[in-house]
Design an enzyme around this catalytic site. Structure first.
Site, PDB file in Angstrom:
ATOM      1  N   ASP A  21      -9.001  -4.810   3.934  1.00 26.16           N
ATOM      2  CA  ASP A  21      -7.787  -5.467   3.468  1.00 26.16           C
ATOM      3  C   ASP A  21      -7.634  -6.874   4.033  1.00 26.16           C
ATOM      4  O   ASP A  21      -6.791  -7.644   3.564  1.00 26.16           O
ATOM      5  CB  ASP A  21      -6.550  -4.649   3.871  1.00 26.16           C
ATOM      6  CG  ASP A  21      -6.507  -3.304   3.174  1.00 26.16           C
ATOM      7  OD1 ASP A  21      -7.016  -3.221   2.043  1.00 26.16           O
ATOM      8  OD2 ASP A  21      -5.984  -2.346   3.758  1.00 26.16           O
TER       9      ASP A  21
ATOM     10  N   ASP B 274       0.848  -1.181   0.000  1.00 26.24           N
ATOM     11  CA  ASP B 274       0.000   0.000   0.000  1.00 26.24           C
ATOM     12  C   ASP B 274       0.890   1.239   0.000  1.00 26.24           C
ATOM     13  O   ASP B 274       2.078   1.167   0.305  1.00 26.24           O
ATOM     14  CB  ASP B 274      -0.897  -0.032   1.245  1.00 26.24           C
ATOM     15  CG  ASP B 274      -1.973   1.033   1.204  1.00 26.24           C
ATOM     16  OD1 ASP B 274      -2.222   1.553   0.105  1.00 26.24           O
ATOM     17  OD2 ASP B 274      -2.549   1.337   2.255  1.00 26.24           O
TER      18      ASP B 274
ATOM     19  N   ASP C 156      -3.856  -2.335   6.084  1.00 32.74           N
ATOM     20  CA  ASP C 156      -4.104  -1.874   7.447  1.00 32.74           C
ATOM     21  C   ASP C 156      -5.582  -1.710   7.769  1.00 32.74           C
ATOM     22  O   ASP C 156      -5.925  -1.365   8.897  1.00 32.74           O
ATOM     23  CB  ASP C 156      -3.384  -0.543   7.702  1.00 32.74           C
ATOM     24  CG  ASP C 156      -3.780   0.531   6.689  1.00 32.74           C
ATOM     25  OD1 ASP C 156      -4.685   0.261   5.866  1.00 32.74           O
ATOM     26  OD2 ASP C 156      -3.188   1.621   6.716  1.00 32.74           O
TER      27      ASP C 156
END
Length: 1085
Positions: A791, A410, A787
């Protein structure tokens, strides 16, 4: 009481059949049609109070109810009974209906993952070599009794030790598997315990687990939703915090009407796990349990990972190899006995001895200390990672990161600092840095002497007022850069920018908020409608021409958001003079150019605008729910563009170096982000993920859709996940979420084969999950960072899910590994993951020579050549489980070798834990040296004591009459102990040799050098020495186990042999380093 009321068969308050009826004086007046005698019998002065009469048993006079009561009251008790009976039936029916709904839809709780406890428990005992050990123990027990004539104590000891090793292995397997996922515990804490419902017209409080579809749910501020709810009635201030699901920090307004066809976006749906921030609502439960959005995420998160981890596959392959060799040798022994020895030498090996020999072959080949060493190695490596701020939640995945070939990372908060700051701004078509804007604002004020040119004041007004951030009052005395702001990172950056241009508190003193529409991922803008409370606010926030006609009751609509959404809604723009001018095509093109330039530099661009609204055009009250729709309509056109701001989220300073190291280790880094393609590409370039210029970065059009073209271009090479050297210079590509949706298998193959630098922009959590699965389908070992709650499925699906320590609880617990500080810790995680695999190879290379090869040949020579078994089966177990076990565990503390981060990731299925190279090293090199030396020492000892080797060769137990049997048995025990000591001592030097695979012991010393030392080796050697003395020198054990004391010279001669092993291995390593493409390098383990 109304006259019509008694006619109702149902009273207001149900009574039980035993209750007596009481009435007041008003009831007498209602009963006027009754006979006079009855009325005269019921006088008020007979009552004890104005609210009751005496019962039929009262002392004030008995009355016959059948004659005294009015006719309409004479059946009331019957009606009460009937009502109670029907009420009980209704309650039973209601309970049955609710129970039926629960049976149909299940409890309103996330389904726990399938545990398979029985299979798991059985696996602890029988996976690996467990079943072989148990069968061997049972067979040796049988060989002891009843087959043993007489029973041999050594066989009993061997059977007990085998059984003990069986249970010890199971215990270590349990320990290794003990760290199980606790995702469900976190999910359940996000669902309320109870809730308020309307069932059958009555309010009831029930457990959230018992909520069923169709229940009417009453919601107030602070409540968490126990299920997915369709709102039917909402207050004007009703808002829900969805941050647990979407990550949006600002509560979203609720509505009774559908606002979007998307279930996740529409305002009339409340999602399980979210909580009501303000207001009240009523809604119908539409989904419970696993059918809710939250439940589906929970179910995906708790799905067990398919297949085995790379390490489990390697250990299983090792078990297959060893068991195949072991069963082949056992079969050979049985065939030799059945076809030859049983007929030619019937007294040499009987059935009990054959059983013990077969078990001894199994004991010889099985490295019984491996499960202990494996678990200890995993635990030690995990503890080392923890010291480097990397938390491994499952021991099985410690090594997986060492085999990772792709890491999908990410952007926000992982590669970047998540500390946004406004770097540039634009007023009209003029751009400048944030610092220059402050200087320009001060200069304009000083030059003009008034606020006639208030363009920058307008910019700071919209930035400060259309903002959900708030300064923390406790940090007000601090410098602006250090003041704490409550709000998301974007609002913090813009609020800090506004404060740098002037006091935000001054702006808020002049304006009051009438309406607020929070930013969300659907609209991509925020609206705040203001009313002025002080005239000074007009000169700051709007052009002077507008301020002149702005009246009390008028409102100012301020808006900020994505330029691609808002620019088309603007009809005017604020020039640098502060005057609103028509937004013509030329100005629009300049603004588009500014936006694209900033985006290409990795900046997030936001547009700020306002619109003055006359009170006469406002149809709704700000407190009504219709006001929101009216303001949204107002914001669709006629806006005045005040300016643009560019927000930077700078990469963490260590990230470029991290990317360089990982790329040097052969690992691809793919960026997966929700940002726009230009922004993502610019950040990727700053981080080092993309190294090519923008003109050389491809897009989806470069991916071939036809398999024929792919086959032609890939004809000359075969791509493997860990080998990207066949792709010449790095190829870069940027793909968006919409591109991912349309990609077919051929395009995915082309992407994986031809591109090493990949950025996925504007992706959703579902697309992130698809990226993981597509890469895995092409034999990549994938690491995924995340996070958020959304996800969690992708983290679970990846070969190793990597969560950042500050993420959501579910993401942290769904992941296999948690980076407690920053993404830079992943370098150490890869280093230690590779180190663990290397150390495990070293452990096996250490265990196999003495614990397998050198133990097998005494049995084989006994069966084939008729010589006595020169090493007892019991001492074989002692080598595996005692003298070698601690030393094998000490190898887990070896530090990474110097080349560990310049090697490519190992190829799954190709670079095996145990391959032919390691077998050659362990059996063909060290094993032969140790076996020959041990045989030589043992038979030399017998030769020196009057038992020549020639008398034993093919003797099959037939000794000359000159040799006393008791003397022979005693010397044979001593020779067996010498063989044992020779292996123990030579293994000390083998331990020093296997510490490195290519480096010299002088380059990687076990002492003195802090980076390479391993002080645990020497206590392990001392422990092996103590164990040897324990089993050989205690008289009571000697008589029971057939051991004996060893002459002192037989302790020192093996040291010379061991030193020879160390020197030979040093020569081999020197050849590997000197000729990296030579023969020795090609066969190096």
């Amino acid at each position: 009481m109304d006259e019509s009321e008694p006619k109702s068969p149902l009273p207001k308050s149900p009574r039980t059949p035993g209750d007596r009826v009481r009435w007041n004086d008003l009831d007498e007046e209602v009963a006027r049609p009754c006979p006079l005698t009855a009325r005269q019998s019921l006088r008020r002065n007979h009552s004890q109070s104005s609210l009751s009469i005496h019962t039929v048993h009262s002392n004030s006079g008995a009355v016959d109810p059948s004659t005294a009561l009015p006719i309409q009251y004479r059946t009331i008790s019957i009606d009460i009974d009937e009502y109670n009976r029907k009420g009980q039936i209704a309650k039973k029916a209601q309970k049955a209906a609710t129970t039926g709904m629960i049976v149909e839809y299940g409890k309103n709780t996330p389904s726990p993952p399938e545990s398979h406890r029985v299979q798991q428990f059985i696996g602890y005992f029988f996976k690996g070599f467990g079943s072989v050990l148990l069968v061997g123990s049972i067979l040796v027990f049988i060989a002891w009794k009843p087959l043993g004539q007489p029973p041999a104590p050594a066989n009993l000891a061997l059977a007990i030790v085998l059984l003990a090793v069986f249970f010890i292995q199971a215990a270590f397997n349990m320990w290794q598997d003990w760290s199980s996922s606790r995702v469900m515990a976190s999910i359940k804490t996000m669902i309320p315990d109870d809730c308020l419902l309307i069932r059958d017209g009555a309010q009831v409080s029930t457990m959230a687990a018992d909520v069923v579809p169709g229940d009417i749910l009453l919601i107030k501020a602070g409540d968490k939703l126990p299920a997915d709810v369709r709102f039917t009635n909402v207050s004007s201030d009703a808002k829900f915090d969805r941050s647990i699901l979407t990550g949006e920090s600002v509560p979203l307004a609720a509505a009774a009407n559908c606002s979007d066809n998307n279930y996740l976006e529409t305002k009339n749906i409340g999602l399980q796990g979210t909580h009501c921030a303000s207001g009240t609502c009523t809604g119908v439960v539409v989904a419970t349990g696993n059918r809710t959005v939250f439940g589906r995420i929970a179910k995906l998160t708790n799905e067990p990972k398919a297949g085995l981890t790379p390490l489990e596959r390697e250990v299983l392959n090792f078990v297959y190899v060893i068991c195949s060799i072991m069963f082949s040798m056992i079969l050979l022994v049985i065939i030799l006995w059945a076809a030859w020895l049983r007929k030619e030498y019937p007294d040499w090996i009987n059935v009990p001895t054959l059983i013990v020999d077969c078990v001894s072959v199994a004991v010889a080949f099985i490295p019984e200390g491996l499960p202990v060493a494996l678990t200890a190695s995993l635990t030690i490596s995990a503890n080392m990672m923890r010291k480097n701020k990397v938390l491994c939640k499952s021991l099985k995945t410690v090594e997986t990161l060492g085999a990772v070939s792709v890491i999908c990372s990410d952007k926000t908060g992982t590669l970047t600092e998540n500390k946004m700051v406004v770097t540039d701004c634009a007023v009209g078509c003029r751009t400048m840095t944030a610092d220059s804007a402050r200087d320009t604002l001060v200069a304009d004020r000083n030059t003009s002497g008034d606020l006639a040119s208030n363009a920058f004041d307008q910019l700071r007004s919209v930035a400060g007022l259309c903002n959900a951030g708030e300064f923390d009052a406790a940090t007000k005395p601090l410098p602006l850069a250090h003041r704490k702001i409550h709000g998301d990172a974007t609002d913090q950056a813009i609020l800090r920018f506004s404060e740098s241009l002037g006091s935000v508190a001054e702006l808020k003193r002049c304006w009051t908020t009438k309406f607020n529409l929070a930013f969300n991922s659907k609209n991509k803008f925020m609206i705040r409608v203001l009313g002025f409370t002080h005239p000074d606010g007009l000169s700051l926030a709007i052009p002077s021409s507008t301020a002149a006609i702005f009246e009390p009751g008028d409102m100012l609509l301020t808006i900020k958001g994505a330029p691609e959404i808002l620019l088309d809604r603007c009809s005017r723009y604020t020039a640098t003079s502060g005057v609103a001018m028509t937004l013509d095509a030329e100005a629009r093109e300049k603004i588009e150019t500014i936006k694209n330039e900033w985006s290409a530099q990795g900046r997030r661009v936001l547009l700020l605008a306002h619109k003055a609204i006359s009170r006469t055009s406002i149809k709704s009250s700000p407190s009504s729910s219709a006001f929101e729709n009216e303001m949204v309509e107002q914001a669709k056109g006629g806006l005045t563009l005040v300016g643009l701001v560019a927000i930077a989220d700078p990469p963490r300073p260590e990230i470029p170096e991290v990317i360089r190291i990982l790329r040097g280790a052969g690992i691809r880094i793919f960026m997966v982000t929700g940002d726009f393609a230009l922004t993502a590409q610019a950040i990727a370039r700053e981080c080092g993920i993309i190294t090519n210029p923008s003109s050389a970065v491809a897009n989806a059009s470069a991916l071939k859709r036809e398999p024929e073209s792919l086959a032609i271009e890939s004809k000359t090479r075969e791509h493997t996940p860990s080998d990207t050297s066949d792709i010449g210079s790095p190829n870069s590509i940027v793909l968006t979420g919409s591109d991912i949706l349309s990609m077919n298998d051929t395009q995915w193959d082309y992407l994986v084969t031809n591109y090493t630098e990949v950025v996925f922009a504007r992706t959703t959590p579902e697309q992130k999950l698809r990226i993981v699965r597509e890469l895995q389908a092409r034999h990549h070992v994938v690491g995924m960072t995340g996070d958020g709650v959304n996800d969690a499925p992708a983290l679970r699906a990846a070969d190793i899910g990597i969560a950042i320590g500050g993420g959501s609880d579910i993401a942290v617990e769904a992941a296999d590994m948690v980076l407690l500080e920053s993404f830079s810790s992943v370098v150490e995680a890869v280093r230690y993951g590779r180190m663990m695999f290397d150390n495990l190879k070293k452990t096996i290379a250490y265990l196999l020579p003495a614990g397998s090869f050198s133990e097998f040949w005494p049995i084989m020579t006994n069966v084939v050549f008729g010589v006595p078994q020169i090493l007892s089966s019991f001492l074989m177990i002692i080598i595996c489980c005692f003298t070698d076990c601690l030393a094998a565990t000490a190898l887990a503390y070896e530090t990474p070798e110097a080349d560990v981060m310049i090697r490519r990731p190992r190829k799954i299925g190709v670079d095996r834990l145990v391959d032919w190279k390691l077998i050659v090293q362990s059996y063909g090199f060290v094993g032969i040296l140790e076996t020959v030396a041990s045989f030589s020492m043992s038979y030399w000892y017998l030769e020196r004591n009057g038992i020549p080797f020639g008398t034993l060769w093919f003797s099959f137990g037939n000794l000359p009459d000159t040799i006393d049997p008791d003397f022979y048995a005693q010397k044979l025990n001593e020779a067996s102990s010498i063989y044992f000591v020779n292996l123990v001592v030579m293994q000390w030097f083998n331990l020093l040799a296997v510490r490195t695979r290519r480096l010299s012991i002088f380059q990687h010393p076990p002492l003195f050098h802090k980076e390479t030392r391993n002080l645990y080796l020497f206590p392990a050697i001392l422990f092996a020495l103590v164990m040897a003395f324990f089993w050989l020198y205690i008289p009571s054990l000697q008589s029971t186990l057939g051991t004996a004391q060893v002459p002192v010279e037989y302790w020192f001669l093996p040291m010379c042999f061991g030193l020879g092993i160390l020197l030979f291995d040093e020569a081999r390593k020197f050849a590997v380093r000197t000729w990296p493409k030579g023969f020795f390098a090609r066969v190096a383990w």
